[in-house]
Design an enzyme around this catalytic site. Structure first.
Site, PDB file in Angstrom:
ATOM      1  N   SER A  81      -9.857   1.468   2.384  1.00 32.65           N
ATOM      2  CA  SER A  81      -9.015   2.299   1.566  1.00 32.65           C
ATOM      3  C   SER A  81      -7.900   1.533   0.862  1.00 32.65           C
ATOM      4  O   SER A  81      -7.290   2.058  -0.071  1.00 32.65           O
ATOM      5  CB  SER A  81      -8.377   3.401   2.416  1.00 32.65           C
ATOM      6  OG  SER A  81      -7.522   2.835   3.397  1.00 32.65           O
ATOM      7  N   LYS A 126       0.862  -1.187   0.000  1.00 28.20           N
ATOM      8  CA  LYS A 126       0.000   0.000   0.000  1.00 28.20           C
ATOM      9  C   LYS A 126       0.896   1.235   0.000  1.00 28.20           C
ATOM     10  O   LYS A 126       1.903   1.269   0.724  1.00 28.20           O
ATOM     11  CB  LYS A 126      -0.908  -0.022   1.232  1.00 28.20           C
ATOM     12  CG  LYS A 126      -1.985   1.056   1.250  1.00 28.20           C
ATOM     13  CD  LYS A 126      -2.917   0.869   2.457  1.00 28.20           C
ATOM     14  CE  LYS A 126      -4.050   1.877   2.495  1.00 28.20           C
ATOM     15  NZ  LYS A 126      -4.973   1.647   3.632  1.00 28.20           N
ATOM     16  N   SER A 179     -10.065  -0.866   6.622  1.00 31.52           N
ATOM     17  CA  SER A 179      -9.456  -0.722   5.302  1.00 31.52           C
ATOM     18  C   SER A 179      -8.696  -1.924   4.780  1.00 31.52           C
ATOM     19  O   SER A 179      -8.260  -1.906   3.629  1.00 31.52           O
ATOM     20  CB  SER A 179      -8.517   0.480   5.285  1.00 31.52           C
ATOM     21  OG  SER A 179      -9.259   1.646   5.102  1.00 31.52           O
TER      22      SER A 179
HETATM   23  N1  GLN Z   1     -13.308   3.701   5.649  1.00 30.40           N
HETATM   24  C1  GLN Z   1     -12.826   4.169   6.920  1.00 30.40           C
HETATM   25  C2  GLN Z   1     -12.450   5.623   6.819  1.00 30.40           C
HETATM   26  O1  GLN Z   1     -12.680   6.184   5.818  1.00 30.40           O
HETATM   27  C3  GLN Z   1     -11.657   3.335   7.358  1.00 30.40           C
HETATM   28  C4  GLN Z   1     -10.411   3.712   6.680  1.00 30.40           C
HETATM   29  C5  GLN Z   1      -9.230   2.882   7.105  1.00 30.40           C
HETATM   30  O2  GLN Z   1      -9.355   1.849   7.762  1.00 30.40           O
HETATM   31  N2  GLN Z   1      -8.074   3.379   6.789  1.00 30.40           N
HETATM   32  O3  GLN Z   1     -11.958   6.197   7.717  1.00 30.40           O
END
Ligand code: GLN
Length: 487
Positions: free
Chosen positions: A165, A90, A189
Site C-alpha cells: 500500500s 506515507k 506494504s
Molecule cells: N496488501 C496487504 C493488505 O492489503 C498488506 C497491506 C499492508 O502491509 N499495509 O492488507
C-alpha cells in the site's frame, strides 16, 4: 517506458543523490541543504503529474527547513545524521497541523494535533520533509489503486502499478522526488512496492520503531520502515527512527538499531536458508533472480542450507482474518464524531452509518465486514481464534528454521509490476501479491526487499531477506552483499 537513470544522472551532475552523501556534504558545509531541496523540488515539478506519488507537496515548508539547517551549519552546529536529506512520508503518519488523510475521504478536513514519533525523530536528525505520499486507503491493498485520490503510477513504466500500500512512498524514491521515504508494512506494504519500484524497502523487527502517530490498521502487525536507493541509506534512516518510545506500549526497551557500522561485514560463514516448501506462485523471471541471489551469497562465502517452514503457506489465510479483525476495531473510531467527515442524518446511528457509507471505499468496507464477522459471537473461535493458533504455528516453524539458518531468502513479490487495473476487480489475486511477505508480519521478524536486477520487460525484481527478531543487522549485511553484486 521511461528511463529513471536520466534523473539520477542529472542528480549526480548537480550534487549528491544518496542520503548518506547528502548528509555528509551538508554536515560538512560542502553543499547547502537549500540547493539539495531545490533540486528535488525541481524533479517533483517535472514528473509528479505523471506519477502522482504525493497527496501533498510541502515545498515552502521544505525550503524553510532547509534554510534553518544551513543556518545551523553556518554557525558551526551539526544538524544531525540526516542533515538536508529529503524525506517523503506515507500519508498515514501523523504530521502536526498538516493534513493526514490515509488516502480516505473519511479523514477529509482533519489535521493531527501531534507528530508521529518517527516524524519528530527525522526532524531531530536534520531531515527535510517534502511531502505526504499516496497509499491504498488505510493501507489496505497492494497497488495503490485503492486510494480515494486516484492511483500512483510506477516510475519505471507509468502504465503499471507501483505496488502497495505504500506505493506513493516507493514511487517517490524511485522517481527521485525524495532521497528516502517512510512507509508502513502490515502484510508487505513496504517490501512489495519496494520490489516493484526497484528500491530498497525494510520492515524492521516489530517494536523496533515506534508506532505512535501511525494511524493503526492491524496493530499487532504494523511496522514503519524506510524506502531508499541504497541499503546504506535505508540503514541510516532506520537508525534515526528506531529506539524505545514510552508512547508506544509495544516499543522494545532498547536503543536505536545499530546497522550502518556493520554493513561491510559480509556473509562469510553465514548460513542462508532456502525454504524448500515455499508456496508456489512466483513467476519464472522472479525465481531466476532468486537463484542468482543464492549463488551470489554462496560465492561471497555463505553456506546455503535447506529449511522447511510448513506453515508458511497458511500465512495469507491467517492474515486475512487477523488483519481485518484488528482493522474493524481500529477503524471503529471513524464515525463522524471526532475525525474528519460527518454526513448529517436525523439521529446519531443514522449519522454513523451515513458517514461510514460515504467516507470509506469498497476495500475498507470489505475488510471491516470480514473482521467484524471473524470476531462475532459464535464465529470467534472458528475464525479469529483459529487464525491466532496458525500464527503461533508459523512462528514455531520459523523459530525451527532459524536454528539452522541465520537468514532466509525468498522472492519479495511473486511478479514484477503489473498493469493498472489488472487485479483491481479481483481481491483474491490482489491478496496473493503478499504471499511471501505476510509471514514475517505474523511473527514480528524483520524482513526487507533489496533490488536485484530485472525480470520480464526489464522491470525491477526484489529479493526478500528475512531474519529472526532483533537480527536486523544480519539482514542488512546480507542485503548489502546482494546490492554489491548488482551495482
Ligand atoms: N496488501 C496487504 C493488505 O492489503 C498488506 C497491506 C499492508 O502491509 N499495509 O492488507
Amino acid at each position: 517506458m521511461s528511463d529513471t537513470s536520466d534523473t539520477s544522472q542529472t542528480g549526480t551532475s548537480n550534487g549528491p543523490t544518496s542520503a548518506t552523501d547528502i548528509a555528509w556534504n551538508v554536515r560538512n558545509g560542502v553543499v547547502k541543504a537549500a540547493d539539495v531541496v531545490e533540486r528535488f523540488l525541481t524533479t517533483i515539478d517535472a514528473r509528479e503529474s505523471d506519477i502522482h506519488a504525493f497527496n501533498l507537496v510541502l515545498a515552502d515548508a521544505a525550503r524553510e527547513r532547509a534554510a534553518a539547517i544551513d543556518d545551523l551549519v553556518s554557525v558551526g552546529r551539526d544538524p544531525g545524521p540526516l542533515a538536508g536529506v529529503t524525506v517523503a512520508l506515507k500519508d498515514n503518519l501523523c504530521t502536526r497541523g498538516i493534513p493526514t488523510t490515509c488516502s480516505s475521504k473519511i479523514l477529509e478536513g482533519w489535521t493531527p494535533p501531534y507528530d508521529a514519533t518517527v516524524v519528530t525523530r527525522l526532524r531531530d536528525a536534520g531531515a527535510v520533509v517534502v511531502g505526504k505520499t499516496n497509499l491504498d486507503e488505510f493501507a489496505m491493498g497492494s497497488s495503490t489503486e485503492n486510494s480515494a485520490f486516484g492511483p500512483t503510477r510506477n516510475p519505471h513504466d507509468t502504465t503499471r502499478v507501483p505496488g502497495g500500500s505504500s506505493g506513493g512512498s516507493a514511487a517517490a524514491v524511485a522517481a527521485r522526488f525524495a532521497a528516502v521515504s517512510l512507509g508502513s508494512d502490515t502484510g508487505g506494504s513496504i517490501r512489495q512496492p519496494a520490489a516493484l519500484c526497484g528500491v530498497v524497502g525494510a520492515k524492521p523487527t516489530y517494536g523496533a520503531v515506534s508506532r505512535l502517530g501511525l494511524i493503526a490498521f492491524g496493530s499487532s502487525l504494523d511496522q514503519i520502515g524506510p524506502f531508499a536507493h541504497t541499503v546504506a541509506d535505508a540503514a541510516l534512516t532506520l537508525e534515526a527512527i528506531s529506539g524505545h518510545d514510552p508512547g508506544d506500549s509495544t516499543s522494545i526497551q532498547q536503543g536505536p538499531l545499530d546497522l550502518t557500522r556493520q554493513l561491510d561485514f559480509g556473509v562469510a560463514g553465514l548460513r542462508v536458508g532456502r525454504i524448500t516448501d515455499l508456496p508456489a506462485g512466483a513467476s519464472p523471471d522472479v525465481e531466476e533472480r532468486l537463484e542468482v541471489a543464492f549463488d551470489t551469497l554462496r560465492a561471497a562465502g555463505a553456506e546455503i542450507v535447506d529449511v522447511e517452514v510448513p506453515a508458511f503457506s497458511y500465512g495469507l489465510t491467517a492474515y486475512y482474518l487477523i488483519a481485518p479483525a484488528e482493522a474493524s476495531s481500529n477503524l471503529a473510531r471513524f464515525d463522524g464524531v471526532r475525525f474528519g467527515l460527518r454526513v448529517d442524518a436525523p439521529d446519531t446511528n443514522a449519522m454513523y452509518a451515513a458517514t461510514r457509507t460515504e467516507g470509506f471505499g469498497a476495500e475498507v468496507k470489505r475488510r471491516i465486514m470480514l473482521g467484524t464477522y471473524a470476531l462475532s459471537a459464535g464465529y470467534y473461535d472458528a475464525y479469529y481464534g483459529r487464525a491466532l493458533k496458525v500464527r503461533r504455528l508459523i512462528a514455531n516453524d520459523f523459530a525451527a528454521a532459524y536454528e539452522r539458518a541465520d537468514v532466509l531468502l525468498t522472492p519479495a513479490s511473486p511478479t514484477v509490476a503489473f498493469e493498472l487495473g489488472d487485479k483491481a476487480s479481483d481481491p483474491l489475486s490482489m491478496y496473493l501479491c503478499d504471499t511471501y511477505t505476510i509471514p514475517s508480519n505474523l511473527t514480528g521478524d524483520p524482513a526487507m526487499s533489496v533490488p536485484f536486477g530485472t525480470g520480464d520487460l526489464g522491470l525491477p525484481v526484489g529479493v526478500q531477506v528475512l531474519a529472526p527478531a532483533l537480527h536486523d543487522d544480519v539482514m542488512f549485511r546480507t542485503a548489502a552483499v546482494l546490492e554489491g553484486a548488482v551495482s
